[in-house]
Scaffold this motif. Structure first.
Motif, PDB file in Angstrom:
ATOM      1  N   PHE A  62       0.818  -1.213   0.000  1.00 53.16           N
ATOM      2  CA  PHE A  62       0.000   0.000   0.000  1.00 53.16           C
ATOM      3  C   PHE A  62       0.853   1.265   0.000  1.00 53.16           C
ATOM      4  O   PHE A  62       0.330   2.358  -0.185  1.00 53.16           O
ATOM      5  N   GLN A  63       2.178   1.119   0.224  1.00 51.47           N
ATOM      6  CA  GLN A  63       3.072   2.265   0.147  1.00 51.47           C
ATOM      7  C   GLN A  63       3.603   2.409  -1.275  1.00 51.47           C
ATOM      8  O   GLN A  63       4.000   1.428  -1.905  1.00 51.47           O
TER       9      GLN A  63
ATOM     10  N   LEU B  46      14.330  -2.965   7.067  1.00 53.11           N
ATOM     11  CA  LEU B  46      13.832  -4.311   7.344  1.00 53.11           C
ATOM     12  C   LEU B  46      13.472  -4.387   8.821  1.00 53.11           C
ATOM     13  O   LEU B  46      14.344  -4.360   9.688  1.00 53.11           O
ATOM     14  N   SER B  47      12.181  -4.443   9.115  1.00 57.13           N
ATOM     15  CA  SER B  47      11.734  -4.491  10.504  1.00 57.13           C
ATOM     16  C   SER B  47      11.542  -5.938  10.959  1.00 57.13           C
ATOM     17  O   SER B  47      11.111  -6.798  10.186  1.00 57.13           O
ATOM     18  N   TYR B  48      11.859  -6.181  12.217  1.00 56.96           N
ATOM     19  CA  TYR B  48      11.749  -7.527  12.775  1.00 56.96           C
ATOM     20  C   TYR B  48      11.551  -7.411  14.276  1.00 56.96           C
ATOM     21  O   TYR B  48      11.713  -6.329  14.854  1.00 56.96           O
ATOM     22  N   ASN B  49      11.153  -8.514  14.901  1.00 61.30           N
ATOM     23  CA  ASN B  49      10.984  -8.514  16.347  1.00 61.30           C
ATOM     24  C   ASN B  49      12.297  -8.904  17.013  1.00 61.30           C
ATOM     25  O   ASN B  49      12.895  -9.934  16.720  1.00 61.30           O
ATOM     26  N   GLY B  50      12.738  -8.061  17.923  1.00 64.88           N
ATOM     27  CA  GLY B  50      14.010  -8.283  18.582  1.00 64.88           C
ATOM     28  C   GLY B  50      14.013  -9.447  19.547  1.00 64.88           C
ATOM     29  O   GLY B  50      15.091  -9.882  19.975  1.00 64.88           O
TER      30      GLY B  50
ATOM     31  N   ALA C  32      -1.744  -1.941  11.972  1.00 65.86           N
ATOM     32  CA  ALA C  32      -2.200  -0.552  11.873  1.00 65.86           C
ATOM     33  C   ALA C  32      -1.615   0.165  10.655  1.00 65.86           C
ATOM     34  O   ALA C  32      -1.858   1.348  10.461  1.00 65.86           O
ATOM     35  N   LYS C  33      -0.838  -0.597   9.843  1.00 70.69           N
ATOM     36  CA  LYS C  33      -0.207  -0.041   8.645  1.00 70.69           C
ATOM     37  C   LYS C  33       0.705   1.143   8.962  1.00 70.69           C
ATOM     38  O   LYS C  33       0.797   2.108   8.195  1.00 70.69           O
ATOM     39  N   GLN C  34       1.370   1.072  10.092  1.00 71.40           N
ATOM     40  CA  GLN C  34       2.378   2.072  10.400  1.00 71.40           C
ATOM     41  C   GLN C  34       3.617   1.812   9.545  1.00 71.40           C
ATOM     42  O   GLN C  34       3.916   0.670   9.207  1.00 71.40           O
ATOM     43  N   PRO C  35       4.342   2.865   9.155  1.00 67.23           N
ATOM     44  CA  PRO C  35       5.486   2.686   8.256  1.00 67.23           C
ATOM     45  C   PRO C  35       6.659   1.995   8.941  1.00 67.23           C
ATOM     46  O   PRO C  35       7.344   2.587   9.770  1.00 67.23           O
TER      47      PRO C  35
END
Length: 534
Positions: free
Chosen positions: A303-304, A379-383, A423-426
């Motif tokens: 969506f971005q 690249l986002s990930y859970n720490g 929440a579709k946060q960037p």
């Protein structure tokens, strides 16, 4: 994302033949005398939720597997068999009759009845309740009337009570695999005590859920610390061999691994990547492996604008050397993935991604520049999931092969990452892992990529994909269904909303204080078989 479902940790690889046996002595770790009065300690991440219809990640599902007993489970051929259900029958794959076994009670003493399921499913399906797994009730007649901000109805027209132990489920169209779906967490029952009013969840219920499974809550959910359960003596099914379980919540897998080595934790469900090369030496026959159903991938926020062009997405995929990362980071303990479904299910095909799944840095860079890809990638990930090493390696490849700036962004917990992407946060690209909810090719497609899929966090929508998925679901045979699902998977290869990276395998370990430790395809420790050692 049993599980099942979205996976918090970096899981490890699936043997394509599903013939891989556990290392060592099959999880015995010794032949000590069992202690039925002892509790065991199992590592999990912080759950996002503990309400069955709102739980779509593996840590919460592991806890709920202790508290609830499913209508069905699965045999070695991945076929469903009745557990809490006495029978599940249909003559037309549209109307299904579910008869419950006698003797099941909730942990507060309430009898489990047909209403226990009907009320729970209606609550899960009603859109204003915002349940993560609402999607799984989509096939039941009347679901559409429960959607939107002001639904036309509050209950599913396809659910009808026959008697206290029997209810009928009418689907909006035939679905031959409906019985297989019923092993999923969303289809657990709830007691009357779960509701403060019809369709309204009681305040505090999630902090101490009341189920009808082999264990009951001991106290309340201690966030970021632990969830404790104890054996429920009135459970009519096979009894656990331990008195209780402490699900201990860890923010770092390395800390859990150190605790297993020192016998301060009994089971670690995922060996940290940095310890893979020494785990067999460290643990001996207490280092175990078994088949899994997990698929790990990077997801695009389609969506971005900067990721809306499929060519940008394909270029990024071609710039990632899956094989090199599998070898250097995971020590060849994972299998590179170039398909959207796992080898665990019928209908799997190798390399359905096609050319974008092949490492080709020169072509990737040219395509990326022509498509106007962004100059910076996050690249986002859970720490809390042991992902940093492979995320960093992937970023380094994207820098070298695309000429972009790439940074890894660690969210503290998997629940935090899920909240942001929902929440579709960037957050840029984000890592995801999927473990099947039930053994079907459809389960790797519908929840993740259909327009209204419960775990479609990337905004992907293709009407042709939705149509093929629906045609597959209503097909009269598994063979015909698979043909439609494969056509739908081919569309994913054209659009590439995610980059498949690796198929997983369970790599886990345990202390000297437990034996008979087994882990299933759904990322769950078998809580009936595990034993404490005196």
């Amino acid at each position: 994302m049993r599980v099942r479902r979205l996976a918090a940790w970096t899981a490890l690889p699936l043997a394509v033949t599903l013939g891989l046996a556990a290392c060592g002595s099959g999880g015995d770790g010794g032949s000590g005398e069992s202690d039925p009065n002892a509790a065991v300690r199992i590592e999990i991440a912080e759950p996002q939720h503990l309400v069955p219809t709102n739980t779509n990640e593996t840590s919460g599902s592991q806890v709920l597997a202790a508290l609830f007993s499913p209508l069905v489970d699965y045999d070695e051929a991945h076929k469903p068999y009745e557990v809490a259900a006495e029978s599940i029958t249909s003559e037309d794959n549209t109307t299904w009759t579910i008869k419950l076994k006698d003797g099941y009670t909730f942990h507060n003493g309430e009898d489990v009845t047909a209403d226990s399921y009907i009320d729970a499913w209606n609550y899960g399906a009603y859109a204003p309740n915002g349940q993560n797994s609402s999607y799984f009730f989509e096939k039941i007649a009347g679901y559409d009337d429960l959607q939107g901000e002001s639904p036309k109805a509050e209950t599913l027209s396809g659910l009808k009570k026959v008697d206290d132990q029997t209810f009928a489920v009418t689907l909006s169209q035939p679905y031959s695999e409906f019985k297989a779906m019923l092993g999923y967490t969303a289809f657990y029952p709830l007691p009357e005590a779960a509701f403060s009013a019809p369709g309204e969840l009681a305040e505090g219920f999630e902090q101490a859920p009341i189920g009808q499974g082999p264990f009951k809550m001991k106290g309340t959910w201690q966030h970021d610390a632990k969830v404790e359960v104890e054996r429920y003596d009135a459970f009519p099914g096979e009894r656990p061999k331990v008195a209780g379980v402490e699900f201990r919540i860890y923010q770092q897998l390395t800390a859990a691994y150190a605790d297993v080595l020192s016998d301060n934790l009994d089971v670690i469900k995922t060996i940290p990547t940095e310890n893979l090369s020494t785990a067999e030496t460290d643990l001996g026959d207490r280092f175990l492996q078994s088949p899994a159903s997990s698929l790990h991938f990077l997801a695009f926020p389609t969506f971005q604008e900067e990721f809306s062009n499929p060519d940008v997405r394909k270029a990024i995929s071609m710039a990632i050397d899956r094989d090199e990362i599998t070898t250097s980071i995971f020590k060849d303990s994972q299998q590179p993935a170039r398909s959207f479904v796992s080898p665990a299910v019928a209908g799997y095909r190798e390399n359905t991604v096609g050319a974008p799944g092949e490492f080709d840095p020169a072509k990737a860079k040219a395509l990326y520049q022509a498509a106007g890809g962004p100059s910076k990638i996050t690249l986002s990930y859970n720490g809390d999931g042991g992902h940093k090493d492979w995320i960093d390696a992937t970023c380094n490849q994207l820098k070298a092969n695309l000429g972009v700036d790439c940074v890894g962004n660690a969210e503290p917990k998997f629940a935090d990452l899920l909240t942001k992407v929902k929440a579709k946060q960037p957050v840029g690209l984000f890592r995801m892992g999927w473990i099947m909810d039930y053994p079907s090719m459809e389960n790797y497609l519908g929840p993740l990529y259909s327009t209204n899929g419960s775990s479609n966090y990337y905004g992907y929508s293709n009407p042709d994909f939705d149509r093929l998925l629906a045609e597959g679901a209503s097909a009269p045979s598994e063979e015909e269904a698979i043909k439609k699902y494969q056509e739908a998977e081919d569309l994913l290869a054209e659009d590439l909303p995610v980059v498949p990276l690796r198929f997983g395998q369970n790599n886990f370990g345990h202390s000297t204080k437990v034996q008979n430790v087994e882990m299933d395809l759904f990322d769950r420790i078998d809580l009936i078989k595990i034993e404490a050692v005196k």
